[in-house]
Design an enzyme around this catalytic site. Sequence first.
Site, PDB file in Angstrom:
ATOM      1  NE  ARG A  10      -0.173   3.464 -50.133  1.00  0.00           N
ATOM      2  CZ  ARG A  10       0.142   2.702 -49.083  1.00  0.00           C
ATOM      3  NH1 ARG A  10       0.203   3.150 -47.758  1.00  0.00           N
ATOM      4  NH2 ARG A  10       0.263   1.148 -49.239  1.00  0.00           N
ATOM      5  CB  SER A  12      -4.671  -0.340 -50.258  1.00  0.00           C
ATOM      6  OG  SER A  12      -4.766   0.741 -49.361  1.00  0.00           O
ATOM      7  CE  LYS A  80       1.763   1.903 -39.069  1.00  0.00           C
ATOM      8  NZ  LYS A  80       2.442   1.324 -39.788  1.00  0.00           N
ATOM      9  CG  ASP A  81       2.705   4.541 -44.305  1.00  0.00           C
ATOM     10  OD1 ASP A  81       3.394   3.886 -43.343  1.00  0.00           O
ATOM     11  OD2 ASP A  81       1.586   4.254 -44.813  1.00  0.00           O
ATOM     12  CB  SER A 127       7.300  -3.540 -38.796  1.00  0.00           C
ATOM     13  OG  SER A 127       7.626  -2.820 -37.755  1.00  0.00           O
ATOM     14  NE  ARG A 129       6.631  -0.153 -34.830  1.00  0.00           N
ATOM     15  CZ  ARG A 129       5.666  -0.869 -34.427  1.00  0.00           C
ATOM     16  NH1 ARG A 129       5.457  -1.335 -33.177  1.00  0.00           N
ATOM     17  NH2 ARG A 129       4.679  -1.264 -35.070  1.00  0.00           N
ATOM     18  NE  ARG A 130       3.551  -3.568 -36.532  1.00  0.00           N
ATOM     19  CZ  ARG A 130       2.960  -3.236 -37.512  1.00  0.00           C
ATOM     20  NH1 ARG A 130       3.051  -3.751 -38.505  1.00  0.00           N
ATOM     21  NH2 ARG A 130       1.918  -2.250 -37.407  1.00  0.00           N
ATOM     22  NE  ARG A 147       6.764  -4.137 -48.517  1.00  0.00           N
ATOM     23  CZ  ARG A 147       7.218  -3.607 -49.694  1.00  0.00           C
ATOM     24  NH1 ARG A 147       8.241  -3.909 -50.211  1.00  0.00           N
ATOM     25  NH2 ARG A 147       6.409  -2.668 -50.531  1.00  0.00           N
ATOM     26  N   GLY A 148       2.714  -5.958 -48.662  1.00  0.00           N
ATOM     27  CA  GLY A 148       1.504  -5.904 -49.264  1.00  0.00           C
ATOM     28  C   GLY A 148       0.566  -4.952 -48.506  1.00  0.00           C
ATOM     29  CB  VAL A 150      -4.130  -5.113 -44.154  1.00  0.00           C
ATOM     30  CG1 VAL A 150      -3.578  -3.929 -43.262  1.00  0.00           C
ATOM     31  CG2 VAL A 150      -5.644  -4.298 -44.557  1.00  0.00           C
ATOM     32  NE  ARG A 153       0.784  -5.808 -44.499  1.00  0.00           N
ATOM     33  CZ  ARG A 153       0.506  -4.836 -43.645  1.00  0.00           C
ATOM     34  NH1 ARG A 153       1.033  -5.380 -42.464  1.00  0.00           N
ATOM     35  NH2 ARG A 153      -0.195  -3.948 -43.789  1.00  0.00           N
ATOM     36  CB  CYS A 238       9.694   2.459 -42.475  1.00  0.00           C
ATOM     37  SG  CYS A 238       8.221   3.600 -42.583  1.00  0.00           S
TER      38      CYS A 238
END
Length: 306
Positions: A10, A12, A80-81, A127, A129-130, A147-148, A150, A153, A238
């Site tokens: 990607r 980023s 994790k993705d 997230s 989860r968070r 979103r976005g 880091v 964000r 996710c």
Amino acid sequence: MDKVIRIGTRESQLALWQANQVNELLTAQGYRTELVPIKSEGDIDLVTPLYEIGVQGIFTKSLDLALLNNRIDVAVHSLKDVPTQLPQQIVQAAVLPRGPVKDLLVYKHNTDFLHIPGYIAHIATSSVRRSAQWLRQYPQHQLHNLRGNVNTRLQKLSAENWDGAIFAAAGLERINIRPENSIELDWMLPAPAQGAVVAVCREDDTFCRQACAPFNHAETALATKIERDFLRALMGGCTTPISAYAYIQNNTVHFRGELCSLDGSQFFSTSREVAADKAAGLGQAAAEEIMAQGGAEIVAQIRNVK
């Protein structure tokens, strides 16, 4: 070694950092390489919450297609993705040594608001989860979608009237943008495979599989497999509040796994220690324990919400 290994990534800053790690490991062995940046759906739509997109593989799909269409030879992902079921004809070639696994709170002014009874703080995260773990700790707080990549964000956090936002430590530390105004959330259990980077390639590409094999980190590969087995057995992605962390010390695997309801009000956890050479099936067994405790009802509820 005339063949050039095309490494898909990607665009980023963090994704490029990850791809460059693999690039350096391959070139150190004498392979010729090139980076091929590819846009992902997850990078294009930055507005829709991930749980509404049906997120399984949203950050990996474009790279998977590029692999299968022979536009690239290796794809590099944040593990994790990656969906727990890899697409047919794609295999895990190497897992790199794990980075930091913790989550961080980046706060706006100070952390006093965490200790003010009744204060309704505004916290941002993409997230589920968070969000669920945060609401379990601070049920009165208001959560916002963020979103976005880091950098995006962090910019949004400074622009919005929020008290703080939650990030993975690995994402900020790897590209040296962790703000001073941040604290580790020691009580928050990470996402399965958080902090780990994986290289995948085509199953029939013996050349690339052999090229990546020497830098596969066995301990990280085992720990993340256990966590992802736990996630898969709970049928999570996710979009489910599932956390898991395994580490190996003195040939013993230490594992902790959790499942939360979306609002954090219901919560199931398990922890176990097993000899590393007997750890096969650990994630599956831990998930079955959670389901038997009552976790099956939470999983059913979350599916109905979707």
